[in-house]
Design an enzyme around this catalytic site. Structure first.
Site, PDB file in Angstrom:
ATOM      1  N   HIS A 161       9.388  94.270  38.072  1.00 12.95           N
ATOM      2  CA  HIS A 161       9.692  93.841  36.710  1.00 12.95           C
ATOM      3  C   HIS A 161      10.797  92.798  36.870  1.00 12.95           C
ATOM      4  CE1 HIS A 161       8.468  98.098  36.073  1.00 12.95           C
ATOM      5  NE2 HIS A 161       7.942  97.653  34.938  1.00 12.95           N
ATOM      6  N   ASP A 164      14.110  94.355  37.631  1.00 13.99           N
ATOM      7  CA  ASP A 164      14.282  95.122  38.879  1.00 13.99           C
ATOM      8  C   ASP A 164      14.908  94.196  39.912  1.00 13.99           C
ATOM      9  OD1 ASP A 164      12.683  97.066  37.700  1.00 13.99           O
ATOM     10  OD2 ASP A 164      10.857  96.415  38.743  1.00 13.99           O
ATOM     11  N   MET A 195       1.754  91.004  42.237  1.00 16.03           N
ATOM     12  CA  MET A 195       1.826  91.266  40.791  1.00 16.03           C
ATOM     13  C   MET A 195       3.267  91.228  40.294  1.00 16.03           C
ATOM     14  SD  MET A 195       2.821  93.996  38.702  1.00 16.03           S
ATOM     15  CE  MET A 195       2.359  95.708  38.856  1.00 16.03           C
ATOM     16  N   GLU A 288      -1.962  97.767  30.718  1.00 17.00           N
ATOM     17  CA  GLU A 288      -1.810  99.143  31.199  1.00 17.00           C
ATOM     18  C   GLU A 288      -1.577 100.087  30.016  1.00 17.00           C
ATOM     19  OE1 GLU A 288       1.103  99.464  34.305  1.00 17.00           O
ATOM     20  OE2 GLU A 288       1.290 101.627  34.047  1.00 17.00           O
ATOM     21  N   LYS A 290      -1.075 103.788  28.012  1.00 16.85           N
ATOM     22  CA  LYS A 290      -0.377 105.076  28.190  1.00 16.85           C
ATOM     23  C   LYS A 290      -0.314 105.730  26.810  1.00 16.85           C
ATOM     24  CE  LYS A 290       3.811 106.870  30.414  1.00 16.85           C
ATOM     25  NZ  LYS A 290       5.050 106.517  31.111  1.00 16.85           N
ATOM     26  N   GLU A 324      -3.762 103.589  35.030  1.00 11.51           N
ATOM     27  CA  GLU A 324      -2.886 104.417  35.877  1.00 11.51           C
ATOM     28  C   GLU A 324      -3.312 105.877  35.790  1.00 11.51           C
ATOM     29  OE1 GLU A 324       1.369 103.823  35.985  1.00 11.51           O
ATOM     30  OE2 GLU A 324       1.696 105.984  35.896  1.00 11.51           O
ATOM     31  N   HIS A 327      -1.289 108.252  33.494  1.00  8.79           N
ATOM     32  CA  HIS A 327      -1.360 107.983  32.053  1.00  8.79           C
ATOM     33  C   HIS A 327      -2.610 108.596  31.432  1.00  8.79           C
ATOM     34  CE1 HIS A 327       1.386 104.201  32.609  1.00  8.79           C
ATOM     35  NE2 HIS A 327       1.923 105.316  33.066  1.00  8.79           N
ATOM     36  N   ASP A 352      -2.973 101.361  39.145  1.00 10.85           N
ATOM     37  CA  ASP A 352      -1.749 102.108  39.457  1.00 10.85           C
ATOM     38  C   ASP A 352      -2.137 103.497  39.922  1.00 10.85           C
ATOM     39  OD1 ASP A 352      -0.111 100.019  38.859  1.00 10.85           O
ATOM     40  OD2 ASP A 352       0.843 100.937  37.119  1.00 10.85           O
ATOM     41  N   ASP A 362       4.061 112.420  32.367  1.00  8.23           N
ATOM     42  CA  ASP A 362       4.479 111.368  33.286  1.00  8.23           C
ATOM     43  C   ASP A 362       5.211 111.827  34.544  1.00  8.23           C
ATOM     44  OD1 ASP A 362       4.238 108.681  33.593  1.00  8.23           O
ATOM     45  OD2 ASP A 362       6.211 108.206  32.825  1.00  8.23           O
ATOM     46  N   ASP A 364       4.228 111.030  37.846  1.00 11.09           N
ATOM     47  CA  ASP A 364       4.228 109.979  38.886  1.00 11.09           C
ATOM     48  C   ASP A 364       4.345 110.539  40.307  1.00 11.09           C
ATOM     49  OD1 ASP A 364       4.011 108.049  36.924  1.00 11.09           O
ATOM     50  OD2 ASP A 364       6.133 107.523  36.914  1.00 11.09           O
ATOM     51  N   ASP A 394       2.112 103.461  41.862  1.00  8.95           N
ATOM     52  CA  ASP A 394       3.158 103.512  40.832  1.00  8.95           C
ATOM     53  C   ASP A 394       3.637 104.962  40.741  1.00  8.95           C
ATOM     54  OD1 ASP A 394       4.889 102.939  38.867  1.00  8.95           O
ATOM     55  OD2 ASP A 394       3.422 102.341  37.363  1.00  8.95           O
TER      56      ASP A 394
HETATM   57  C1  XLS Z   1       5.213 103.487  33.190  1.00 10.04           C
HETATM   58  C2  XLS Z   1       4.375 102.464  33.751  1.00 10.04           C
HETATM   59  C3  XLS Z   1       5.146 101.297  34.332  1.00 10.04           C
HETATM   60  C4  XLS Z   1       4.228 100.127  34.516  1.00 10.04           C
HETATM   61  C5  XLS Z   1       4.906  98.833  34.801  1.00 10.04           C
HETATM   62  O1  XLS Z   1       4.828 104.624  33.028  1.00 10.04           O
HETATM   63  O2  XLS Z   1       3.547 103.040  34.693  1.00 10.04           O
HETATM   64  O3  XLS Z   1       5.781 101.664  35.505  1.00 10.04           O
HETATM   65  O4  XLS Z   1       3.318 100.365  35.543  1.00 10.04           O
HETATM   66  O5  XLS Z   1       5.719  98.459  33.766  1.00 10.04           O
HETATM   67 MG    MG Z   2       2.154 102.039  35.864  1.00 12.59          MG
HETATM   68 MG    MG Z   3       3.462 105.145  34.620  1.00 16.22          MG
END
Ligand code: XLS
Ligand code: MG
Ligand code: MG
Length: 494
Positions: A161, A164, A195, A288, A290, A324, A327, A352, A362, A364, A394
């Site tokens: 990002h 980041d 990306m 993306e 969610k 993802e 998500h 992702d 969430d 991850d 991710d």
């Molecule tokens: C959050 C998202 C984020 C995106 C990128 O849950 O996964 O990390 O992938 O902004």
């Molecule tokens: Mg993501």
């Molecule tokens: Mg995520």
């Protein structure tokens, strides 16, 4: 014939790995050694070490002449190979003896394959373990340090990002220095940036959304921030631009008109498509979805929401999705089906990968660490349909992990993918499984011709066709058997 891939940045791990394989071998069956190259990757190998390995394995070492030419390998001295971008084919070190599948199985290395483009975000391995109830548990490490960790783990690339990499309040001079240092770190660690994306969720300015905010000034700021982030991504050669609308939703529908919100989102994306075109950035946009974050309902809740939006945009060809795992699992959905829908439409631009318990928020987790069967079918889908984009993890490591363990986490994500890829190939090659598939897919070319496309004649013929539903229901479907065989492949007994 076993295949060993040397994709490590330094020669030592590769060499050690080879010796390890030697230990594992029961006799001196011939092996094939391949030297793989990857774009923008510095590959340091010492030909003399290859010679030692070759002798140990009784392999006839033959250094490919083009490798000598391009990489400056002296056939009999140590060498440092700068990536041979111009090589049409990777140079090969091989012998010609017949393969031995049993041995191949025993020494499979599952090293990350650069062709699969395994990437991580700066925010993934750089995650410091903060959560809603607890402070950070790991020291923050810098983007160059993250690159080093990823280089050591064997990743292909890194994504970010805007903030980041460049803090939101950085001066122009600071930005320049950061960019310079990051470019050097990428080079040193053989990483690329496929990306980039914008942080449109952390800053309090976005507390009511970014592109969908009720405030025109916030909407304009979100577009402006994204243009700047696109400039930054382009400086690193990113070609995929991800949009995750972390705050594009509401905690209460009293606060925003949901139809208006979709219109605002569309307008922003149309603007940004034009911006990319005007700057010749060549970006592909990947949306993306969610369902919620963490309390607010997000408008584009599932991948299908974006697949429905894309045809209404000014530049639908530029736009696809970035589904993802976590998500869709949060929404209780079958992720494989969401990805299949995107693939089938040619819209899977990015993915992702992580893992997530159903019914939780969430998590991850490391790829494949929770729902192994889903992960298997996902990898099988991506491989069967030759998905060619980056495979982005991710995910983040356990809160208890230190950075050594974070590296183990990163390696684990890639290794699991490689293992599942092999399992998928095994499933495809399994005679009994294939026999069952033949049995359950009953073709009838005459009928298929009739139903392929509507015509008055076809409709008439179809209406006249006798199809006995009682007979149809009698056909055996040994799905338990098929599923058990699948599980046995997964459990490693087939
Ligand atoms: C959050 C998202 C984020 C995106 C990128 O849950 O996964 O990390 O992938 O902004
Ligand atoms: Mg993501
Ligand atoms: Mg995520």
């Amino acid at each position: 014939m076993s295949r060993l891939r040397f994709i490590e940045r330094k020669d030592t791990p590769a060499f050690n790995q080879l010796l390890q394989h030697r230990e594992d071998r029961i006799d001196s069956q011939p092996i094939r050694i391949r030297l793989y190259h990857r774009p923008n990757r510095h590959l340091h190998l010492r030909a003399d070490r290859f010679r030692v390995c070759a002798d140990a394995f009784k392999v006839n070492l033959d250094i490919h002449p083009s490798a000598c030419r391009h990489a400056g390998i002296g056939a009999d001295r140590g060498c440092s190979v700068q990536t041979c971008l111009s090589l049409a084919k990777p140079p090969r070190f091989e012998d010609t003896s017949p393969p031995n599948p049993v041995k191949e199985k025993r020494v499979a290395s599952y090293e990350p394959d650069p062709k699969l483009k395994f990437t991580f975000g700066l925010w993934t391995v750089g995650n410091i373990g903060r959560d809603p109830f607890g402070e950070a548990v790991r020291e923050r490490i810098t983007p160059p340090q993250i690159c080093q960790l990823l280089g050591e783990a064997g990743a292909f690339g890194v994504n970010f990002h805007d903030n980041d990499l460049v803090p939101i309040d950085a001066t122009t001079a600071e930005r320049q220095q950061i960019v310079k240092d990051f470019k050097a770190a990428l080079k040193d660690n053989g990483l690329v940036v496929p990306m980039a994306t914008t942080n449109l969720f952390s800053d309090p300015a976005f507390k009511d959304g970014a592109f969908t905010s009720n405030d025109a000034k916030v909407r304009a700021y979100a577009i402006q921030k994204t243009m700047r982030a696109m400039d930054l991504g382009a400086e690193f050669g990113a070609k995929i631009y991800v949009f995750w609308g972390g705050r594009e939703g509401v905690e209460s529908d009293a606060t925003k008109d949901p139809v208006e919100a979709v219109k605002r989102f569309r307008e922003a994306i149309n603007f940004l498509c034009e911006y990319s075109i005007s700057q010749n950035y060549g970006y592909k946009f990947a949306f993306e979805a969610k369902p919620n974050e963490p309390r607010g309902h997000i408008y584009f809740a599932v991948t299908g929401s974006y697949l429905a939006l894309i045809p209404t945009l000014d530049h639908p060809d530029m736009c696809g999705v970035n589904p993802e795992v976590a998500h869709e699992h949060m929404a209780g959905l079958n992720f494989v089906h969401q990805v299949a829908a995107a693939l089938e439409q040619g819209k899977l631009f990015h993915i992702d990968l992580n893992d997530q318990e159903f019914g939780r928020f969430d998590q991850d987790f490391r790829f494949g660490s929770v729902n192994l069967k889903h992960a298997f079918f996902l990898v099988k889908l991506l491989e069967d349909y030759k998905y060619n984009g980056p495979r982005h993890f991710d995910a983040h490591a356990f809160r208890q992990s230190d950075y050594e363990d974070v590296k183990a986490f990163a390696k684990g994500c890639m290794r699991t993918y490689m293992i599942l890829k092999e399992k998928a190939a095994r499933w495809n090659a399994d005679g009994e499984i294939q026999g069952l598939l033949k049995q359950i897919n009953r073709e009838d070319s005459g009928l298929s011709k009739l139903t392929k496309k509507f015509s008055a004649a076809n409709a008439k013929k179809l209406l006249e066709t006798s199809l006995d539903r009682v007979e149809l229901a009698k056909h055996p479907l040994p799905y338990e058997k098929l599923d058990q065989l699948t599980m046995e492949v997964l459990m490693g007994v087939r």
